[in-house]
Scaffold this motif. Structure first.
Motif, short mmCIF file in Angstrom:
data_model
loop_
_atom_site.label_atom_id
_atom_site.label_comp_id
_atom_site.label_asym_id
_atom_site.label_seq_id
_atom_site.Cartn_x
_atom_site.Cartn_y
_atom_site.Cartn_z
N ALA A 36 36.28 17.38 -38.24
CA ALA A 36 36.58 18.40 -39.25
C ALA A 36 37.67 17.90 -40.19
O ALA A 36 37.60 18.11 -41.41
CB ALA A 36 37.01 19.70 -38.58
N ILE A 37 38.69 17.23 -39.64
CA ILE A 37 39.74 16.65 -40.49
C ILE A 37 39.13 15.64 -41.45
O ILE A 37 39.45 15.62 -42.65
CB ILE A 37 40.84 16.02 -39.63
N LEU A 65 38.49 4.59 -42.53
CA LEU A 65 39.34 5.78 -42.54
C LEU A 65 40.25 5.76 -41.33
O LEU A 65 39.80 5.61 -40.19
CB LEU A 65 38.48 7.06 -42.52
N ARG A 66 41.53 5.92 -41.61
CA ARG A 66 42.54 6.05 -40.56
C ARG A 66 43.11 7.47 -40.61
O ARG A 66 43.46 7.97 -41.69
CB ARG A 66 43.66 5.04 -40.76
N ILE A 67 43.19 8.10 -39.46
CA ILE A 67 43.77 9.44 -39.34
C ILE A 67 44.92 9.36 -38.33
O ILE A 67 44.69 9.01 -37.17
CB ILE A 67 42.73 10.48 -38.89
N ARG A 68 46.10 9.70 -38.78
CA ARG A 68 47.27 9.75 -37.89
C ARG A 68 47.72 11.20 -37.80
O ARG A 68 48.14 11.79 -38.80
CB ARG A 68 48.41 8.87 -38.40
N VAL A 69 47.61 11.76 -36.60
CA VAL A 69 47.96 13.16 -36.38
C VAL A 69 49.35 13.23 -35.76
O VAL A 69 49.58 12.75 -34.65
CB VAL A 69 46.94 13.84 -35.45
N GLU A 70 50.26 13.82 -36.49
CA GLU A 70 51.60 14.10 -35.94
C GLU A 70 51.60 15.44 -35.21
O GLU A 70 52.26 15.59 -34.18
CB GLU A 70 52.63 14.12 -37.07
N ALA A 71 50.85 16.40 -35.74
CA ALA A 71 50.66 17.69 -35.08
C ALA A 71 49.30 18.22 -35.53
O ALA A 71 49.04 18.33 -36.74
CB ALA A 71 51.76 18.68 -35.46
N PHE A 72 48.41 18.51 -34.58
CA PHE A 72 47.07 18.95 -34.93
C PHE A 72 47.08 20.31 -35.63
O PHE A 72 47.80 21.22 -35.21
CB PHE A 72 46.20 19.07 -33.68
N PRO A 73 46.28 20.47 -36.68
CA PRO A 73 46.04 21.82 -37.20
C PRO A 73 45.36 22.67 -36.12
O PRO A 73 44.70 22.14 -35.22
CB PRO A 73 45.09 21.59 -38.39
N ALA A 178 32.09 11.62 -41.74
CA ALA A 178 32.74 12.55 -40.82
C ALA A 178 32.00 12.66 -39.50
O ALA A 178 32.60 12.90 -38.44
CB ALA A 178 32.88 13.92 -41.47
N ALA A 179 30.67 12.45 -39.53
CA ALA A 179 29.88 12.58 -38.30
C ALA A 179 30.25 11.52 -37.28
O ALA A 179 30.09 11.73 -36.07
CB ALA A 179 28.39 12.52 -38.63
N TYR A 180 30.73 10.37 -37.74
CA TYR A 180 31.12 9.31 -36.80
C TYR A 180 32.33 9.73 -35.95
O TYR A 180 32.50 9.24 -34.84
CB TYR A 180 31.42 8.02 -37.55
N TRP A 181 33.14 10.61 -36.49
CA TRP A 181 34.29 11.08 -35.73
C TRP A 181 33.87 12.00 -34.59
O TRP A 181 34.63 12.22 -33.64
CB TRP A 181 35.31 11.74 -36.64
N THR A 182 32.63 12.53 -34.65
CA THR A 182 32.13 13.30 -33.50
C THR A 182 31.93 12.38 -32.30
O THR A 182 32.05 12.83 -31.15
CB THR A 182 30.82 14.03 -33.83
N ALA A 183 31.61 11.10 -32.56
CA ALA A 183 31.48 10.15 -31.45
C ALA A 183 32.82 9.97 -30.75
O ALA A 183 32.89 9.91 -29.51
CB ALA A 183 30.96 8.81 -31.97
#
Length: 240
Positions: A36-37, A65-73, A178-183
């Motif tokens: 979703a992010i 794509l790199r996603i760095r989460v400091e605090a999840f929504p 975005a669908a690849y992040w479901t994996a």
């Protein structure tokens, strides 16, 4: 800040939009999922290009794509996404995005986008208009298409079945990034909220189609393969 997560340049264009985390965005525990992010990130990028009047200027697809989460929504949290172009190349652009939520969410992301002809056939350099709009924010930062992950899994690595749905195809008629992040979410199953900061990256190698696929590896390092064994994408957890 991590050198790859550059800050906006003074006077450069930024674009801000809001999103509220909905039911379809969240895992059972209430955190917003990584896919979703990723969808939020591509949507705000599209809205920025549209707001700049550049929607007819070819097609952009995500290379990395790199996603760095400091605090999840979290569910029902109102989030503000601020995005800007942080670098350009011959047929590429890098985009940085920051997500901040009214309940404390904080995500930093950086994406490498490849520019194609409007129909998706063939590479196309960004136009003079694009460079004029985003030139100040990109500055002299040059980006290249090189990928860094090992393109093939270790020999003999066990694979688990996976599948992309017809609903995962986008307007370009291939599996949306975005669908690849479901994996990755599948690999994280059982860990509702990964420990933060959580930092992961996906590199896309060839377009995927709806139908059977396979995943080999784990959440720390994984490969998504088509039925012929071709690597579609690679996943890596990143560590300081």
């Amino acid at each position: 800040m991590d050198p790859a997560l550059v800050a906006p340049r003074p006077g450069g264009r930024t674009f801000t939009a809001e999103v509220v985390a909905g039911l379809g965005d969240t895992a059972p525990g209430g955190r917003v999922r990584l896919d979703a992010i990723a969808r939020w990130l591509q949507d705000v990028a599209y809205r920025d290009v549209g707001d700049a009047g550049l929607l007819d200027d070819g097609t952009w697809i995500v290379r990395r794509l790199r996603i760095r989460v400091e605090a999840f929504p979290s569910f029902d949290e109102r989030c503000e996404l601020t995005t800007f172009c942080s670098g350009v190349g011959a047929v590429l652009a890098e985009r940085r995005t920051t997500i901040r939520g009214d309940a404390g969410a904080h995500v930093e992301a950086v994406a490498l986008w490849v520019h194609l002809e409007p129909g998706g056939d063939g590479l196309r350099p960004p136009s003079d208009a694009y460079r004029e709009v985003y030139g100040t924010s990109a500055g002299d930062r040059r980006v290249r298409a090189r990928l860094f992950h090992d393109p093939a899994p270790p020999p003999g690595s066990p694979a688990r079945p996976f599948a992309f749905r017809a609903a995962d195809l986008d307007v370009a008629d291939h599996v949306n990034n975005a669908a690849y992040w479901t994996a990755l979410e599948e690999l994280l199953a059982g860990a509702d909220a990964p420990a933060v900061p959580y930092d992961a990256e996906i590199e896309h190698r060839v377009p995927g189609d709806a139908g059977p696929a396979a995943i080999t590896g784990d959440a720390a390092a994984a490969w998504i393969l088509d039925p012929a064994g071709t690597t579609l994408a690679t996943i890596r957890e990143l560590h300081a």
